[in-house]
Structures are given as structure tokens and as C-alpha cells.
Design a protein around this motif. Structure first.
Motif, short mmCIF file in Angstrom:
data_model
loop_
_atom_site.label_atom_id
_atom_site.label_comp_id
_atom_site.label_asym_id
_atom_site.label_seq_id
_atom_site.Cartn_x
_atom_site.Cartn_y
_atom_site.Cartn_z
N ALA A 89 0.76 -1.19 -0.08
CA ALA A 89 0.05 -0.02 -0.12
C ALA A 89 1.02 1.30 -0.01
O ALA A 89 0.51 2.40 0.31
N GLY A 90 2.09 1.15 -0.44
CA GLY A 90 2.99 2.42 -0.27
C GLY A 90 2.72 3.39 -1.13
O GLY A 90 2.73 4.73 -0.62
N PHE A 91 2.12 3.20 -2.40
CA PHE A 91 1.71 4.24 -3.41
C PHE A 91 0.50 4.86 -2.76
O PHE A 91 0.42 6.33 -2.92
N GLU A 92 -0.39 4.15 -2.31
CA GLU A 92 -1.75 4.70 -1.88
C GLU A 92 -1.41 5.67 -0.58
O GLU A 92 -2.03 6.79 -0.66
N ALA A 94 1.39 7.40 -0.16
CA ALA A 94 2.29 8.18 -0.34
C ALA A 94 1.44 9.51 -1.28
O ALA A 94 1.72 10.52 -1.14
N PHE A 95 0.56 8.87 -2.01
CA PHE A 95 0.24 9.65 -3.18
C PHE A 95 -1.54 9.81 -3.32
O PHE A 95 -2.00 10.06 -4.07
N GLY A 96 -1.88 9.13 -2.30
CA GLY A 96 -3.50 8.79 -2.17
C GLY A 96 -4.17 7.80 -2.87
O GLY A 96 -3.61 7.17 -3.70
N THR A 97 -5.41 7.54 -2.61
CA THR A 97 -6.16 6.44 -3.15
C THR A 97 -6.28 6.36 -4.74
O THR A 97 -6.35 5.24 -5.28
N GLY A 98 -6.30 7.57 -5.14
CA GLY A 98 -6.50 7.56 -6.81
C GLY A 98 -4.89 7.64 -7.43
O GLY A 98 -5.01 8.32 -8.57
N TRP A 99 -3.88 7.49 -6.66
CA TRP A 99 -2.61 7.23 -7.25
C TRP A 99 -2.37 6.87 -8.92
O TRP A 99 -1.82 7.49 -9.74
N SER A 100 -2.93 5.71 -9.20
CA SER A 100 -2.83 5.11 -10.52
C SER A 100 -3.73 5.78 -11.36
O SER A 100 -3.11 5.85 -12.75
N ASN A 101 -4.59 6.89 -11.10
CA ASN A 101 -5.19 7.69 -12.10
C ASN A 101 -4.47 8.70 -12.83
O ASN A 101 -4.67 9.31 -13.76
N GLN A 102 -3.31 8.66 -12.12
CA GLN A 102 -2.35 10.04 -12.58
C GLN A 102 -1.54 9.52 -13.62
O GLN A 102 -0.79 10.45 -14.23
#
Length: 420
Positions: A89-92, A94-102
Motif C-alpha cells: 500500500a506504499g503508493f496509496e 504516499a500519493f493518495g487512493t487515486g494514485w494510479s489515475n495519475q
């Protein structure tokens, strides 16, 4: 067949046992167990298959010792692969729940689609590889400092560049050491990579090495338009001691003691930091690397001298040479040279990658560094691989589960920064 089954099962189990061996920090050389553990992890799929085959053949031909050995060997390897390639869950965080949408959907095509596959394919199209590009000339010598540039061949650029520094205990190795698959992969995604050959100790000390780091970043910013790079989208990265100086370059871009006079006032900031098992605490490293005992056994050398390349690693990690003294004499320099000292709330997003059995960089110091990043509000991700040693990413990345899993995370970290 009984002998074959026993050999296959025994080899699989023997390599599995390597995971449970805690190697001690080196005295005069890296221990054999360090390399054995690297081989165990890099070829874990094959050791697992070997153990399974040994157990099956042992069952068929009644080689009873081969059955439990093969099952244990195969099971250990399967557990290692599973643990090394688990999602996190590191990306979530660090960058929020919608990180993959970036990340634009089209940009994901050249990324690794899974954290691990048995064999990875070479990315297509092949990149342009410019070798030995001069990025600075040492005054009064006519000697150029060189780098290699990896860039996409089809002009489909992301606008992001990564400035990379190799490891080697501050005394050894050079650019283009085990990194070709890594850089080829990143270039296929549209990223530009600057692989830097910086001056090593004892030719220069810590301060001279940091000057080379800053000059490399400055050169990439100055030449950004040449490679269709956004000068605000430069990531600094490295492995081992290269990770150490990369972190310092990222967290202290304009520190007056770590910046050449002619670059004072120039923007040397970066948008991200990636460290593969880079040291974060030099005082801890001093005691771990047996600096005092080792330095007393070796012939003395002075800054500005040359080392026999075959003996360079003997002086690796000698912080009294690299920093100019022992901690009791220059505690302020040890603090200055520790990346954790320079973490602040405006530090760039950071990806920390390490094995939990690293014999050269204790996991506890990396965790303490990560904790400070989080406390300062810096978007930070730490990825820790079980039973994994220092340098794991450089050995057989085409099959290595931990190396591929690390690359999976690097892909997404760079994509986020390229699109912020």
C-alpha cells in the motif's frame, strides 16, 4: 535416478538454507555467503523447480531422502517468490487512493504488467545509447567527466530524466555496471537516463564527489531541451553508495558546503529520489563497516592519490578516508554526510528499496530515514524484500523476483512524477 533425485533435492534445499544465513559485515572482503544468497534469490524459480523435480523423481524411484529435501527446498523458494512479489500500500499512502489515475493508460504499455514473470522480454523499440558524453572538464587537467545517455529511439518521450549514480563503496566500479536491462527498460517508457561516471575516493573526498553529483544535475538541466526533457522533471537515483550521494543531492540541492562555488544560486533541485539500499546514517556505517580496525591494517593512502583497481574494494567504506577523519574528530562531517540529517518538509518524493538481510546497510537505518520522511510530510515509499541481500537488483534481473518487483515499483514511481 536415485542419485539424480538426491542431487536435485539437496541443491534446492542447500540454496534455500542460504536465506536463513545472516552474513556478517565484511572485514577485508565480502563473504562468500553474500554471493550465495544473491544466487539463491536471483535463481529462486529454478531452485524451486529443481526441488520439485527431485521430490517427484525421489517418490517414483523410492529415493526417500530426496522427497523431504525437495519439498523443503521448493517450498522455501515458492515462499520467497511470493513474499518478494506481494503488492503493498506504499503508493496509496504516499500519493493518495487515486494514485494510479495519475498515470495515462497509454504510458502503462511499456511498464511491467506483473511484479514477476519467469522471463522478461527485451523492451521494444531499442533505445539510443550515447556513450562517454562529457558533462564537465576538470579545470587545469583537460580531463572530462563522462556519462552515458539512454533515451527513447522513437521520439516518444515522457519529459522525465533520471540521473543515476553507481555503487561501489565510494572507491570502485563505474557507470554501466549491471544496469543495461534497467536503463533499456526505462528508455522504452520514454524516460531519459544519465548514467554518471563520477570521481571516486581517494582521488577526491566526500566533498569532491558531491561536486560531481551537483554538476551532473546541472548539466542535465542545462541540456534538457536537447533531450526533450522538462528541467523540472529530473529524478536523482543510485544504488548502494550511489544511492547515498543521490539522496544527499536530492535533499540538499543548494547546501553551500556540498555545492561548487560556481553553481551557488543555480537551481539544482530534483522532483524525486530513488535509493536502492543507500546508506542513510554515516555514524552507524562507521561502526558496522569495521572502519577503525580495517584502516589500521591497510597501507595508508591520501586524498588525491590513485588506487590499484584490484585493491579498490579493500578501501571501500573507509569513512575516515572518505570523510577525512573518525567520528570523534569530525562529528559534524558525519552528520553532514548523512542523508537523514537533510530531510525536511520540502524534500522531493522518495522511493526506498532494500532487502531485509542487507549486510552493508542495516534495515533499521533505512526505516528510521523513512520515518523521518513521513514525519516531515514527504511522499515516501519503502519497499523491503525478505531474505534479500545488498546488490540484489544487479544479478539476473530477467528472472530475479525481487529485482523485477523493484522495477515494477520504479516504473510507477517515475510515471507519477512525470505526470504531476
Amino acid at each position: 535416478m536415485i542419485i539424480l533425485a538426491t542431487i536435485l533435492s539437496a541443491l534446492s534445499l542447500l540454496m534455500g538454507v542460504q536465506f536463513f544465513v545472516q552474513n556478517k559485515p565484511p572485514g577485508d572482503a565480502l563473504p562468500f555467503g553474500w554471493f550465495a544468497k544473491l544466487i539463491a534469490g536471483a535463481l529462486s524459480p529454478f531452485w524451486g523447480i529443481m526441488g520439485a523435480v527431485g521430490a517427484v523423481v525421489g517418490w517414483i524411484y523410492q529415493a526417500y531422502w530426496a522427497i523431504p529435501m525437495g519439498i523443503l527446498g521448493a517450498g522455501t523458494m515458492l515462499w520467497y517468490i511470493w513474499q518478494s512479489t506481494r503488492s503493498h500500500a506504499g503508493f496509496e499512502k504516499a500519493f493518495g487512493t487515486g494514485w494510479s489515475n495519475q498515470i495515462p493508460s497509454g504510458q502503462t504499455r511499456q511498464m511491467l504488467q506483473k511484479r514477476w514473470t519467469l522471463f522478461t522480454k527485451k523492451p521494444s523499440p531499442a533505445p539510443v545509447w550515447e556513450r562517454d558524453v562529457a558533462f564537465w572538464t576538470i579545470p587545469g587537467t583537460g580531463r572530462d567527466l563522462l556519462c552515458d545517455i539512454w533515451r527513447p529511439a522513437d521520439g516518444n518521450v515522457s519529459g522525465l530524466a533520471m540521473v543515476f549514480f553507481h555503487g561501489g563503496s565510494w572507491t570502485a566500479l563505474d557507470k554501466d555496471f549491471g544496469t543495461r536491462p534497467f536503463f533499456r527498460h526505462l528508455a522504452a517508457q520514454g524516460h531519459t537516463v544519465m548514467d554518471v561516471s563520477y570521481r571516486l575516493c581517494p582521488e577526491v573526498d566526500f566533498f569532491g564527489m558531491m561536486e560531481d553529483v551537483k554538476r551532473a544535475v546541472a548539466w542535465m538541466k542545462e541540456n534538457a531541451s536537447r533531450y526533450a526533457v522538462n528541467p523540472e522533471k529530473i529524478v536523482i537515483a543510485g544504488n548502494s553508495t550511489g544511492g547515498h550521494i543521490a539522496m544527499l543531492g536530492g535533499y540538499a540541492p543548494n547546501h553551500p558546503e556540498l555545492t561548487p562555488e560556481d553553481l551557488i544560486g543555480i537551481d539544482l533541485s530534483v522532483c524525486g529520489v530513488i535509493s536502492f539500499y543507500g546508506p542513510t546514517d554515516m555514524l552507524n556505517g562507521y561502526s558496522l563497516w569495521n572502519v577503525k580496525q580495517r584502516s589500521e591494517k591497510l597501507p595508508p593512502v591520501s586524498i588525491g592519490s590513485k588506487l590499484d583497481p584490484n585493491k579498490a574494494f579493500l578501501y571501500g567504506g573507509l569513512t575516515n578516508l572518505f570523510l577525512g577523519g573518525h567520528p570523534e574528530d569530525i562529528p559534524e562531517v558525519y552528520q553532514l554526510a548523512s542523508p537523514t540529517t537533510h530531510v525536511h518538509h520540502n524534500s522531493p518524493p522518495t522511493l526506498l528499496i532494500q532487502g531485509d538481510k542487507d549486510l552493508l546497510v542495516p534495515l533499521k537505518t533505512t526505516l528510521a530515514h523513512f520515518k523521518k520522511l513521513v514525519e516531515c510530510g514527504v511522499p515516501a515509499i519503502k519497499v523491503v524484500y525478505p531474505w534479500t541481500e545488498h546488490g540484489f537488483d544487479l544479478l539476473l534481473p530477467q528472472t530475479n523476483p525481487a529485482a523485477q518487483s523493484a522495477l515494477y515499483d520504479v516504473d510507477r514511481f517515475l510515471a507519477i512524477l512525470a505526470n504531476k
